[in-house]
Enzyme design. Structure first.
Site, PDB file in Angstrom:
ATOM      1  CD  GLU A   1      -3.257   0.168   2.139  1.00 54.05           C
ATOM      2  OE1 GLU A   1      -4.067  -0.759   2.047  1.00 54.05           O
ATOM      3  OE2 GLU A   1      -3.184   0.895   3.148  1.00 54.05           O
TER       4      GLU A   1
ATOM      5  CG  HIS B   1       8.007 -29.540   1.533  1.00 56.82           C
ATOM      6  ND1 HIS B   1       8.640 -30.725   1.257  1.00 56.82           N
ATOM      7  CD2 HIS B   1       8.617 -29.036   2.636  1.00 56.82           C
ATOM      8  CE1 HIS B   1       9.578 -30.946   2.165  1.00 56.82           C
ATOM      9  NE2 HIS B   1       9.591 -29.925   3.017  1.00 56.82           N
TER      10      HIS B   1
ATOM     11  CE  LYS C   1     -11.397   2.131   3.541  1.00 57.49           C
ATOM     12  NZ  LYS C   1     -11.039   2.923   4.703  1.00 57.49           N
TER      13      LYS C   1
HETATM   14  O1  PA5 Z   1      -3.726   1.467   5.736  1.00 55.05           O
HETATM   15  C1  PA5 Z   1      -4.830   1.938   5.633  1.00 55.05           C
HETATM   16  O2  PA5 Z   1      -5.016   3.149   5.719  1.00 55.05           O
HETATM   17  C2  PA5 Z   1      -6.041   1.054   5.425  1.00 55.05           C
HETATM   18  O3  PA5 Z   1      -5.726  -0.285   5.349  1.00 55.05           O
HETATM   19  C3  PA5 Z   1      -7.023   1.262   6.583  1.00 55.05           C
HETATM   20  O4  PA5 Z   1      -6.387   0.923   7.788  1.00 55.05           O
HETATM   21  C4  PA5 Z   1      -8.262   0.418   6.417  1.00 55.05           C
HETATM   22  O5  PA5 Z   1      -8.853   0.680   5.170  1.00 55.05           O
HETATM   23  C5  PA5 Z   1      -9.260   0.703   7.533  1.00 55.05           C
HETATM   24  O6  PA5 Z   1      -9.607   2.066   7.578  1.00 55.05           O
HETATM   25  P1  PA5 Z   1     -10.292   2.680   8.857  1.00 55.05           P
HETATM   26  O7  PA5 Z   1      -9.310   2.636   9.982  1.00 55.05           O
HETATM   27  O8  PA5 Z   1     -10.659   4.089   8.489  1.00 55.05           O
HETATM   28  O9  PA5 Z   1     -11.509   1.841   9.146  1.00 55.05           O
END
Ligand code: PA5
Length: 475
Positions: free
Chosen positions: A302, A331, A445
């Site tokens: 990410e 394996h 989202k």
């Molecule tokens: O790294 C990130 O920002 C995402 O993976 C969020 O943690 C995830 O989408 C959850 O978002 P939120 O904490 O707003 O529910």
């Protein structure tokens, strides 16, 4: 654990990059000339991170978490004690950065069959991390917990994540139907002032709330209340976890690749990516560390998977993280790593001393294929297999390096997490990208909001409806 300087050194997490070098890999390896050429960029990345650390507006508040949480830690420890006293189950409701850290620390530092242990042998309540909206999983969780004896830690920075809020709606409904006051069964970890969980907690009144600080994005949040509360409930030494992170931070003060493990791994990965190694395999030789790979996969993917640099130049960078487990995946996947395309870097997470040795008894004396194992330990076996796999990859000219944890405990885990976080920040700076945003996640989202009829997303809903699938392409 009382940390002396001697103990800190003995527990220092180290990087062995021998098998990345041309000395062992020939023309497939990284030469001193390549490292020297990358040094100015590495130095600049180091300076960028050093100058901007702690800046909330750049989402770099996470660098200060090892130092600025004394009061929060004290509060968390008091809450954790109460949770342990009052509840049989502790359930994290969250996803992505709000779930991967708690799962990883749980698996790393608790008994591998923790929930199956009798209460007297556990340091806390049974523990669950629910990070999906698979309806079967939800139903089957509810088959094994009694909501009236459960504390739900709802973790969401935005409070607008459909998955987490769906779970919240389900459990709050069940608690109400069971005649319980929802506020007595939930702890929210969320943004300080914005977001729906703030509004909900105001409506419920008196909900215990922890803050996910402004400058800390989800994937960098394990060392704030997102990770610290669940860990404390499990009896994990969270002060030691933070001390481990601080120790790694100290090592990262140096701009010298030979002294700063995170700058070294970032530079090795950067050079590798520039040379077409677009896959990064993380292969811990420990079941306790298996979810470190899941946590790392999000952090690395990410953060680095971006299509534009900070100055607006289009780019498509990033390295695909692959999760493997030693020895299990020897394996299955190692055949590919040894003989497939030259497009990978394999990172081993090795353990110097396992908490159990498990001696192998003598037996089957008439069958040499089996009897040679007797008298060794399973620790020797797993370490030998780790070494053998690194050797086989090196012989085949495959880039690999090892991060060695002398043992697995809160101090070494804290070091490892901080190493990976700093590595990610350095690598992002080398690519000159925004390491800390995630527009690609946001897009999905928003499309989900549209599909489920959230007000304000009507336009996108129409677009999605019009994008009807073409029957010609459905087989
Ligand atoms: O790294 C990130 O920002 C995402 O993976 C969020 O943690 C995830 O989408 C959850 O978002 P939120 O904490 O707003 O529910």
């Amino acid at each position: 654990m009382r940390m002396t300087e001697e103990l800190r050194k003995a527990l220092r997490v180290r990087v062995d990059y021998t098998n990345m070098t041309d000395k062992y890999l020939g023309d497939k390896g990284i030469s001193q000339k390549m490292l020297d050429a990358a040094k100015p960029l590495a130095k600049a990345a180091h300076a960028y991170v050093a100058q901007n650390r702690g800046k909330d507006e750049l989402f770099m508040g996470w660098t200060e978490l090892p130092y600025n949480q004394d009061e929060i830690v004290a509060d968390i420890l008091a809450t954790a004690k109460e949770v342990r006293r009052k509840f049989d189950n502790f359930v994290v409701l969250g996803i992505g950065g709000s779930a991967l850290g708690p799962s990883m620390a749980f698996t790393a530092l608790c008994h591998l069959h923790y929930n199956d242990l009798p209460k007297s042998k556990r340091r806390g309540p049974r523990f669950f991390v629910e990070d999906n909206v698979d309806p079967v999983r939800m139903k089957e969780l509810l088959d094994v917990i009694d909501v009236t004896k459960t504390c739900f830690n709802v973790i969401s920075k935005s409070g607008a994540t459909s998955e987490t809020m769906t779970q919240y709606l389900i459990i709050s409904d069940l608690l109400k139907k069971a005649g319980r006051d929802v506020k007595d069964h939930v702890i929210f970890t969320t943004d300080a002032a914005r977001g729906n969980l703030v509004k909900i907690s105001d409506e419920l009144g008196g909900v215990k709330r922890y803050i996910l600080p402004d400058g800390v994005g989800g994937r960098f949040s394990e060392l704030c209340p997102v990770g610290l509360l669940p860990a404390a409930v499990l009896g994990i030494d969270i002060k030691l976890l933070l001390k481990g992170a601080a120790y790694m931070d100290k090592l990262c003060k140096s701009a010298d690749l030979k002294k700063n493990p995170a700058l070294l791994t970032a530079t090795l990965q950067y050079i590798s990516m520039q040379n077409g190694k677009n896959i990064g395999v993380l292969m811990p030789y420990s079941d306790n560390l298996r979810y470190v790979s899941d946590w790392y996969a999000q952090l690395w993917a990410e953060s680095l998977g971006k299509n534009v640099t900070l100055d607006g130049t289009p780019c498509n960078v990033g390295q695909t993280p692959v999760k493997a487990l030693g020895v299990t995946d020897q394996h299955s996947q190692v055949q590919l790593y040894t003989e497939g395309p030259y497009d990978k870097v394999v990172t081993f997470l090795s353990v110097g001393s396992y908490k159990e040795k498990s001696p192998i008894p003598h037996g089957c004396e008439s069958i040499p294929d089996v009897s040679f194992l007797g008298g060794h330990t399973m620790e020797e076996l797993i370490q030998a297999e780790n070494k053998a796999t690194a050797y086989a990859l090196t012989k085949a000219g495959r880039l690999n390096y090892t991060i060695l944890l002398p043992e697995i405990n809160a101090f070494t885990l804290g070091q490892l997490l901080f190493l990976f976080e700093m590595q990610t920040a350095y690598a992002g700076a080398m690519f000159n990208i925004n390491t800390f945003n995630q527009p690609g996640v946001e897009a999905g989202k928003k499309a989900t909001f549209a599909l489920l009829g959230k007000p304000g997303y009507e336009g996108q809903r129409a677009e999605l409806d019009n994008a009807a699938s073409d029957p010609a392409y459905i087989v």
